[in-house]
Motif scaffolding. Structure first.
Motif, PDB file in Angstrom:
ATOM      1  N   ARG A  21     -10.741 140.046  16.790  1.00  0.00           N
ATOM      2  CA  ARG A  21     -10.643 140.636  18.296  1.00  0.00           C
ATOM      3  C   ARG A  21     -10.990 139.738  19.408  1.00  0.00           C
ATOM      4  O   ARG A  21     -10.152 139.892  20.448  1.00  0.00           O
ATOM      5  N   GLU A  22     -12.001 138.926  19.413  1.00  0.00           N
ATOM      6  CA  GLU A  22     -12.611 138.299  20.181  1.00  0.00           C
ATOM      7  C   GLU A  22     -11.466 137.034  20.737  1.00  0.00           C
ATOM      8  O   GLU A  22     -11.063 136.964  21.798  1.00  0.00           O
ATOM      9  N   LYS A  24      -8.360 137.266  19.911  1.00  0.00           N
ATOM     10  CA  LYS A  24      -7.086 138.142  20.734  1.00  0.00           C
ATOM     11  C   LYS A  24      -7.200 138.284  21.868  1.00  0.00           C
ATOM     12  O   LYS A  24      -6.344 138.156  22.849  1.00  0.00           O
ATOM     13  N   SER A  25      -8.773 138.655  22.282  1.00  0.00           N
ATOM     14  CA  SER A  25      -8.942 139.032  23.850  1.00  0.00           C
ATOM     15  C   SER A  25      -8.832 137.697  24.576  1.00  0.00           C
ATOM     16  O   SER A  25      -8.426 137.850  25.787  1.00  0.00           O
ATOM     17  N   ASP A  26      -9.374 136.645  23.995  1.00  0.00           N
ATOM     18  CA  ASP A  26      -9.205 135.217  24.926  1.00  0.00           C
ATOM     19  C   ASP A  26      -7.842 134.947  24.971  1.00  0.00           C
ATOM     20  O   ASP A  26      -7.667 134.442  26.205  1.00  0.00           O
ATOM     21  N   ASN A  28      -4.982 137.070  25.443  1.00  0.00           N
ATOM     22  CA  ASN A  28      -4.515 137.964  26.038  1.00  0.00           C
ATOM     23  C   ASN A  28      -5.149 137.540  27.478  1.00  0.00           C
ATOM     24  O   ASN A  28      -4.360 137.414  28.529  1.00  0.00           O
ATOM     25  N   ASN A  29      -6.209 137.246  27.765  1.00  0.00           N
ATOM     26  CA  ASN A  29      -7.040 136.585  28.890  1.00  0.00           C
ATOM     27  C   ASN A  29      -5.948 135.422  29.590  1.00  0.00           C
ATOM     28  O   ASN A  29      -5.792 135.267  30.636  1.00  0.00           O
TER      29      ASN A  29
END
Length: 158
Positions: A21-22, A24-26, A28-29
């Protein structure tokens, strides 16, 4: 990666899913920042503002972006290494499974052959039992016949 992480044991699964998840978040950012920068570069006024803000701001922003990019690249490389290692493990497991299946097949063939042999032996034992039973009957009958002959021959004649 998500499917692979979900198929692991619960204690490892939670850690890997959190990291995933981390990542994927990075990702997406970074994608949104890339889109923002791409649209900013296409806009001439935004370009002029960027040039006017000074070289120092550009250098600090560039260094910050470079650092984040390097960190993201490092995470991506680590993830790629983990994927390669997982793939290698999967292939080894698959080879082991094929080997086990081949061994089981050979054992099955051996058991089937032994079963066929036992059926043949069972048939032979049944035939032998019948022959011995017939021989025993004949022997008993012959004993009675001989006994009768002896009794008749020893008895006085009238």
């Amino acid at each position: 990666m998500d499917l692979e992480a979900r198929s692991l044991q619960p204690n490892v699964k939670a850690v890997l899913l959190a990291k995933l998840r981390e990542y994927k978040s990075d990702l997406n950012n970074l994608k949104s920042e890339h889109k923002r920068l791409a649209s900013a570069n296409s806009n001439q006024a935004a370009r002029d503002d960027l040039l006017e803000s000074g070289m120092a701001d550009a250098m600090s922003v560039s260094a910050n972006q470079r650092g984040r990019l390097m960190m993201s690249t490092e995470r991506l490389n680590e993830s790629s290494d983990r994927i390669k290692e997982s793939r290698r493990t999967m292939l080894e497991t698959e080879e082991l499974g094929v080997s086990i299946l081949q061994d089981l097949h050979q054992q099955r063939q051996s058991l089937l052959h032994a079963n066929d042999t036992l059926h043949g032996v069972d048939d032979n034992i049944s035939k032998s039992k019948k022959i011995l039973t017939n021989m025993s009957r004949r022997m008993s009958r012959n004993k009675w016949i001989i006994s009768s002959i002896i009794v008749v021959s020893l008895s006085p004649l009238p």
